[in-house]
Design a protein around this motif. Sequence first.
Motif, mmCIF file in Angstrom:
data_model
loop_
_atom_site.group_PDB
_atom_site.id
_atom_site.type_symbol
_atom_site.label_atom_id
_atom_site.label_comp_id
_atom_site.label_asym_id
_atom_site.label_seq_id
_atom_site.Cartn_x
_atom_site.Cartn_y
_atom_site.Cartn_z
ATOM 1 N N SER A 1 -7.042 -1.183 -1.772
ATOM 2 C CA SER A 1 -6.219 -1.889 -1.141
ATOM 3 C C SER A 1 -5.898 -3.057 -1.450
ATOM 4 N N GLU B 1 -7.535 -3.515 8.573
ATOM 5 C CA GLU B 1 -7.111 -3.275 6.954
ATOM 6 C C GLU B 1 -7.806 -1.932 6.583
ATOM 7 N N VAL C 1 0.376 5.439 5.185
ATOM 8 C CA VAL C 1 0.468 4.097 5.247
ATOM 9 C C VAL C 1 1.535 3.657 5.994
ATOM 10 N N THR D 1 -5.598 1.356 5.535
ATOM 11 C CA THR D 1 -4.523 1.388 4.272
ATOM 12 C C THR D 1 -5.722 1.725 3.075
ATOM 13 N N ILE D 2 -7.116 1.551 3.460
ATOM 14 C CA ILE D 2 -8.075 2.140 2.359
ATOM 15 C C ILE D 2 -8.098 3.398 2.629
ATOM 16 N N SER E 1 1.083 -1.119 -0.026
ATOM 17 C CA SER E 1 -0.095 -0.053 0.016
ATOM 18 C C SER E 1 0.861 1.217 0.043
#
Length: 466
Positions: free
Chosen positions: A92, A233, A249, A236-237, A84
């Motif tokens: 992602s 997770e 990130v 990271t989006i 990422s």
Amino acid sequence: MTRTPPTAKATARPAADGAAEDTGLAHGLKQRHLSMIALGGVIGAGLFVGSGSGIAAAGPAVVLAFAASGLLVMLVMRMLGEMSATRPASGSFSVHADREIGPWAGFTVGWLFWVLLCVGVAVEAIGAAGIVSGWLPAVPSWAWVAIFMAFFCATNLAAVRNFGEFEFWFAAIKVLAISAFLVIGVLAVLGLLPGTASPGADNLTGHHGFLPHGASGLVTGLLASVFAYGGLETVTIAAAESENPRRSVAVAVRTAMWRIALFYVGSMAVIVTLVPWDDPAVVRPGPYVAVLQTLGIPGAAQLMNMVVLIALLSAMNANIYGSSRMAHSLVARGHGPRAMARLSGGVPRRAVLASCAFGFLAVLLSYWWPETVFTWLLNMVGAAVLVVWAFIAVAQLRMRRHVPAAQLPVRMWAFPYLTYAALAAIAVVLVLMTMDSANRIQLYFTAGLTVALAVVGHLRSRRPAV
């Protein structure tokens, strides 16, 4: 930056190595938003309440279970962070799987994660409504669900900075709560809290020992701890819509280790030291409430209910955001109906509405068919996070074939050995799930959904381009 006009068909261009995915989303999240989202993302309702079942199963050895699963999560986040930070993308790991494994893989893991988040929205809305209904019984639970759904749908339809602000303050409250708990707990363990005496090692070695239920109890605790980590997770989006995606990130991933060690492993150690693992209060009303009540903290139950409510609302908000961005990325890459890819003011409003609609449908299913359709839906996403982690590991292995290590802002430790170790650990957890009837059913349902999506993705990828 150039944004896709509301009437245009948004088509994401594949990112070149080192470039961010271009989907036209607004970059409205600031570094303070991302920093707090990364901090708060690890603190969910699963930690405050769900960890009680792991303690009841594993006893004091739950600390080892959370440490082992936490190590796996750190490896997965490091792999995801490597990809990422190199190519930030709102999709992602779905974008990375699409590029490195094939379109069918991006389709499969993306829509699987979308279903997981949407079902999570429903579960969190139901849980939050149950807490508020206990305070205000005159208002039916379904009304609170509708209010929460409408409110967070509206906030996500607006500019992305609204999501960032809500998550910033939600996360700040959660971090403050867990930090205060740890400070009070450590003082009590050391016998420095007024009116309390240090329990020493009595609760760790008494009550049938450190591992009261043997290896089977440790396995159950391990499975419970693995799923408590779900949701990391999303950062990271969100990073793809920040002012500096690569830096955001990198910072989030590099601080993952101490967050996991402090919040999860640290709080588990405090709990099993201060409260007997077989105390019924550990499961209900929950381990954190049990500790505060043991220490004589006034209003402990209601205080933790408030924190759990905030954790649920925070997760609900984050899941609506994450699911809408994942859906937008998928359809922008040709993996869904193009109408959902349209943007308005840099916000994928149709994707937001679709995600909220699916989540609300899941809520209705919980009222109409709680023992059949809704249970099946829960089972279908029961092991989804493990499937996502496996795709992340495979995509990271393949990316390293053509991206020089010198170009990586974040690097996986001891590559490729720890990547293979993570894949092996995921396989071990999947095998362990077959040893318990409830986990076995979830595994089979999730496998069925994954295979179905993979078949559809494969067939779609074979269609000639129009």
